[in-house]
Design a protein around this motif. Structure first.
Motif, PDB file in Angstrom:
ATOM      1  N   TYR A  65       5.798  60.546   2.771  1.00  0.00           N
ATOM      2  CA  TYR A  65       6.680  59.497   2.284  1.00  0.00           C
ATOM      3  C   TYR A  65       6.147  58.087   2.533  1.00  0.00           C
ATOM      4  CZ  TYR A  65       9.621  63.588   2.252  1.00  0.00           C
ATOM      5  OH  TYR A  65      10.103  64.858   2.037  1.00  0.00           O
ATOM      6  N   ASP A  66       4.935  57.974   3.018  1.00  0.00           N
ATOM      7  CA  ASP A  66       4.347  56.643   3.175  1.00  0.00           C
ATOM      8  C   ASP A  66       2.930  56.641   2.602  1.00  0.00           C
ATOM      9  OD1 ASP A  66       3.132  54.284   4.071  1.00  0.00           O
ATOM     10  OD2 ASP A  66       4.522  54.127   5.737  1.00  0.00           O
ATOM     11  N   ALA A  69       3.080  58.783  -0.757  1.00  0.00           N
ATOM     12  CA  ALA A  69       4.407  58.903  -1.374  1.00  0.00           C
ATOM     13  C   ALA A  69       4.304  58.979  -2.892  1.00  0.00           C
ATOM     14  CB  ALA A  69       5.283  57.721  -0.966  1.00  0.00           C
ATOM     15  N   GLY A 182      10.577  52.685  -3.653  1.00  0.00           N
ATOM     16  CA  GLY A 182       9.145  52.410  -3.821  1.00  0.00           C
ATOM     17  C   GLY A 182       8.892  50.992  -4.288  1.00  0.00           C
ATOM     18  N   PHE A 193       5.550  51.925  -2.924  1.00  0.00           N
ATOM     19  CA  PHE A 193       5.857  52.903  -1.892  1.00  0.00           C
ATOM     20  C   PHE A 193       5.295  52.533  -0.523  1.00  0.00           C
ATOM     21  CE2 PHE A 193       6.773  56.123  -5.264  1.00  0.00           C
ATOM     22  CZ  PHE A 193       8.087  56.334  -4.891  1.00  0.00           C
ATOM     23  N   SER A 195       5.523  51.224   3.100  1.00  0.00           N
ATOM     24  CA  SER A 195       6.624  51.133   4.058  1.00  0.00           C
ATOM     25  C   SER A 195       6.159  50.381   5.299  1.00  0.00           C
ATOM     26  CB  SER A 195       7.111  52.540   4.442  1.00  0.00           C
ATOM     27  OG  SER A 195       8.117  52.474   5.424  1.00  0.00           O
ATOM     28  N   ILE A 217      13.888  57.439   2.098  1.00  0.00           N
ATOM     29  CA  ILE A 217      13.177  58.243   1.095  1.00  0.00           C
ATOM     30  C   ILE A 217      13.457  59.726   1.324  1.00  0.00           C
ATOM     31  CG2 ILE A 217      10.883  58.920   0.284  1.00  0.00           C
ATOM     32  CD1 ILE A 217       9.922  56.101   0.848  1.00  0.00           C
TER      33      ILE A 217
END
Length: 240
Positions: A65-66, A69, A182, A193, A195, A217
């Motif tokens: 998710y980072d 992502a 994002g 995206f 973070s 997310i």
């Protein structure tokens, strides 16, 4: 003309075999050289710097998710596309697949299991960045609830509790929310995206509200995957 077509077909098959052989050659070459320093650079960076850069103690979540992502967006889009296509291709509203009537012990067991599934799914979603879990697995666990209702009772009962329009709305909220999160990285002058790299507050590692955008997310992915799988399952078992 027929001989020309036959030769073309033979050349086409030979070309496919050669292309597949070249693909396997490159694949095996990469697998054989996985231990090279150039290929291990990213994995070592994720392990050594992941916690500091993203604030997520679950490094798998930090990667999904980072760091990558954008790949996760592609995977989520596949589920959204599958659910949308099935909704168009399988417009049948009556299910006749299940003719077996379960005994009361099955019905009572399902009623007992469902609350635990709801708690487990919510935990995996909300704590996926600081413990094993995440949006995908949390969504899968939550999707089991309507699927169990469908298998045990009927499609009609399952869709009376979880209406198709509501599931579609939840899926759309998850997909759109994922993209909007994002875009926050772009608005801060960083990448799509981003973070931790976009300097969103990573907080104290190990706390629920930490790791920048990753927990949010996680939540969007969980909503999207859970609703999408429930839609796909019910669409596939419906018959004329």
């Amino acid at each position: 003309m027929s001989r020309l077509n036959e030769r073309f077909k033979k050349l086409y098959k030979i070309g496919l075999v050669i292309t597949f052989a070249v693909f396997l050659l490159f694949l095996f070459y990469d697998i054989h050289n996985l231990d090279s320093d150039s290929k291990r650079y990213l994995s070592e960076h994720y392990i050594s710097e992941g916690l500091q850069e993203t604030g997520a103690t679950n490094l798998v979540a930090s990667v999904l998710y980072d760091y990558r992502a954008f790949d996760t967006l592609g995977e989520a889009t596949m589920i959204l596309t599958a659910a949308t296509i099935l909704a168009f291709l399988v417009p049948i509203t009556k299910a006749t697949m299940f003719g077996t009537t379960f005994k009361s012990i099955v019905n009572q067991t399902v009623k007992l299991i469902i609350p635990y599934l709801a708690v487990l799914g919510a935990y995996l979603l909300l704590f996926g960045h600081i413990s094993p879990g995440g949006g995908f697995v949390g969504g899968v666990v939550l999707s089991i609830i309507p699927i169990l209702l469908t298998i045990t009772y009927s499609v009609e009962f399952s869709e009376y509790i979880f209406k198709p329009d509501q599931k579609k709305l939840v899926e759309d909220i998850g997909a759109i929310g994922f993209v909007l999160l994002g875009l926050l990285g772009v608005l801060t002058g960083s990448n799509f995206f981003a973070s931790g790299q976009a300097y969103f507050r990573t907080g104290n590692a190990g706390e629920v509200f930490s790791a920048g955008l990753i927990p949010y997310i996680n939540l969007m992915i969980g909503l999207k995957v859970g609703a999408g799988l429930a839609i796909i399952f019910n669409s596939l078992i419906k018959e004329k």
